[in-house]
Design a protein around this motif. Structure first.
Motif, PDB file in Angstrom:
ATOM      1  N   PRO A 198       4.214  11.439   0.469  1.00  0.00           N
ATOM      2  CA  PRO A 198       3.292   9.967   0.448  1.00  0.00           C
ATOM      3  C   PRO A 198       3.683   9.211   1.459  1.00  0.00           C
ATOM      4  N   LYS A 229      -2.909  15.161  -1.121  1.00  0.00           N
ATOM      5  CA  LYS A 229      -2.890  14.927  -2.776  1.00  0.00           C
ATOM      6  C   LYS A 229      -2.979  16.070  -3.571  1.00  0.00           C
ATOM      7  N   GLU A 251      -0.218   5.567   0.388  1.00  0.00           N
ATOM      8  CA  GLU A 251      -1.078   6.461   0.368  1.00  0.00           C
ATOM      9  C   GLU A 251      -0.486   7.789  -0.102  1.00  0.00           C
ATOM     10  N   ASN A 252      -1.746   8.123  -1.104  1.00  0.00           N
ATOM     11  CA  ASN A 252      -1.303   9.571  -1.652  1.00  0.00           C
ATOM     12  C   ASN A 252      -2.424  10.596  -1.373  1.00  0.00           C
ATOM     13  N   VAL A 256       5.276   9.778  -6.328  1.00  0.00           N
ATOM     14  CA  VAL A 256       4.257   8.666  -6.236  1.00  0.00           C
ATOM     15  C   VAL A 256       4.681   7.651  -6.950  1.00  0.00           C
ATOM     16  N   GLU A 257       4.896   7.644  -8.417  1.00  0.00           N
ATOM     17  CA  GLU A 257       5.033   7.064  -9.430  1.00  0.00           C
ATOM     18  C   GLU A 257       6.461   5.983  -8.909  1.00  0.00           C
ATOM     19  N   LEU A 287      -2.387   1.945  -4.702  1.00  0.00           N
ATOM     20  CA  LEU A 287      -2.632   3.423  -4.410  1.00  0.00           C
ATOM     21  C   LEU A 287      -3.817   3.560  -3.595  1.00  0.00           C
ATOM     22  N   MET A 338       5.498   3.420  -6.140  1.00  0.00           N
ATOM     23  CA  MET A 338       4.769   2.429  -6.789  1.00  0.00           C
ATOM     24  C   MET A 338       5.828   1.540  -7.310  1.00  0.00           C
ATOM     25  N   ASN A 362       0.767  -1.156  -0.031  1.00  0.00           N
ATOM     26  CA  ASN A 362       0.012   0.179  -0.077  1.00  0.00           C
ATOM     27  C   ASN A 362       0.982   1.075   0.078  1.00  0.00           C
TER      28      ASN A 362
END
Length: 421
Positions: free
Chosen positions: A378, A332, A214-215, A342-343, A358, A346, A212
């Motif tokens: 994040p 966000k 979280e953004n 964020v990318e 996400l 991930m 997980n």
């Protein structure tokens, strides 16, 4: 790079040490940090960081730990990134005398905690345990919380520091480390020195399930409703006394049932009275107001005002005052302006062999406020579950995957250094 064959994990041993240090924060304290004992863990972390080789590691007067891992890359265009976790545990449940227990090779059984047999961690109540078959699950003994929130994150970052300093083949830019006090009482970044960090991006390690990220968090306000009643001697009170305590109870009862935490989920916000105090003449109700949309916070505050107006109409001569203060905002809005942060997170989880998801969090993290202080941040999983309770647990394997995720993140930022950073 395949990391499993390289790493001799230290995360479990570190975690088992850290949870025995009582770091509970205190919302009723005006000091910074709110409890001096949080510095006990801070000092231990500084000593370990210096032993690892982070020679600038230090604890400041406010209880924050800072340290730096120098770049080992030949590139000069790599943004500085920061990893952050909080050292305090929640006031909701005792953190004194934590006795961690490792339940090896979990096989779907109920976990009966030995110091209080009425405390049972059941698969039915904790469905995430289904992902832990064969893993080693760590709990407390039944009398305290465990402290995985957020000492799992602390241990993961510490192990990542150890790995980076002992494996120069893992290429990375400059890495900043930040451990904070008082996150559980909403003051976790009050005294953070953003200029000292000098980072382009941050990642808090303070999430739940492996994979997980979280953004998105709640936006949050706090509200205080002060009720002014009319005092009188109780023996001669007929037609005179108007108890602020009873008025407060009626206001709480008048709040919409479907706007409470116990009736909401997903992207639904809520209004939540968290404490009532006072006497006949004056009473106070403290609320937290939460929603993912900033505009709805004012609407939720108006709900409190409407309930107070309705109830006070029945008590002539009484009055109230409602004060609403911002606490934090949905990160966000900031992270959407820096999508690579964020990318890369991930991608790091995928490289660690996880199914990356996400998520939104019905709460806040240090990253919520850090994002609006100039450090987009994040939140990545730390593996903690059932936090703030005696049923809190984490698995060894999830913590190890979090360490791998941190290391992959460092490598990804090094691979894709930005010229405009």
């Amino acid at each position: 790079m395949e990391l499993n064959s390289l790493l001799n994990f230290t995360v479990t041993g570190r975690f088992l040490r850290y949870v025995t240090i009582d770091t509970q924060s205190d919302p009723n304290s005006d000091t910074i940090p709110s409890t001096e004992k949080q510095k006990d863990l801070g000092r231990a972390l500084v000593n370990e960081l210096i032993e690892i080789g982070l020679h600038d590691a230090h604890l400041d007067d406010y209880g924050y730990v800072y340290a730096t891992i120098p770049s080992n890359s030949e590139k000069d265009n790599i943004p500085v990134i920061c990893f952050c976790s909080h050292m305090d545990t929640a006031p909701d449940c005792s953190g004194t005398g934590v006795k961690p227990i490792v339940h090896k090779n979990y096989q779907r059984q109920d976990i009966i905690l030995p110091d209080d047999h009425s405390q049972v961690i059941r698969l039915h109540d904790h469905p995430e345990l289904k992902t832990q078959i064969g893993n080693d699950v760590i709990t407390a003994s039944g009398l305290t919380l465990l402290g995985a929130d957020n000492k799992a994150g602390v241990a993961e970052i510490m192990d990542a520091c150890y790995q980076l300093m002992n494996h120069p083949e893992i290429k990375h830019g400059t890495i900043r480390i930040l451990f904070t006090p008082d996150e559980e009482i909403g003051r976790g970044v009050d005294k953070v020195d953003i200029k000292k960090l000098g980072a382009y991006a941050g990642y808090t390690m303070d999430g739940e399930s492996a994979g997980n990220m979280e953004n998105e968090t709640f936006s949050a306000d706090g509200a205080k409703l002060v009720i002014n009643g009319i005092s009188s001697h109780p023996g001669f009170a007929k037609g005179k006394m108007q108890s602020a305590i009873k008025i407060a109870g009626q206001i709480v009862a008048a709040l919409p049932h479907d706007l409470s935490p116990e009736q909401t989920e997903g992207k639904q916000g809520f209004v939540h009275p968290v404490s009532i105090s006072g006497h006949i003449e004056t009473a106070e109700i403290d609320f937290i107001i939460r929603d993912f949309e900033d505009e709805k916070l004012a609407q939720h505050a108006e709900v409190i005002r409407e309930a107070a107006d309705t109830v006070l109409a029945r008590f002539p001569g009484c009055s109230y005052d409602l004060q609403v203060k911002p606490q934090y905002r949905n990160m966000k809005k900031v992270l959407d302006r820096h999508p690579e942060i964020v990318e890369y997170g991930m991608e790091a989880m995928k490289r660690a062999g996880l199914e990356a998801r996400l998520c939104s969090i019905r709460g806040g993290t240090d990253g919520s406020r850090l994002s609006f202080m100039g450090l987009p941040c994040p939140n990545i999983f730390a593996g903690e579950h059932a936090f703030h309770s005696k049923h809190e647990w984490v698995s060894v394997q999830d913590m190890q995957k979090a360490v791998e995720t941190i290391l992959h993140l460092c490598m990804i930022w090094e691979e894709r250094g930005r010229r405009d950073a």
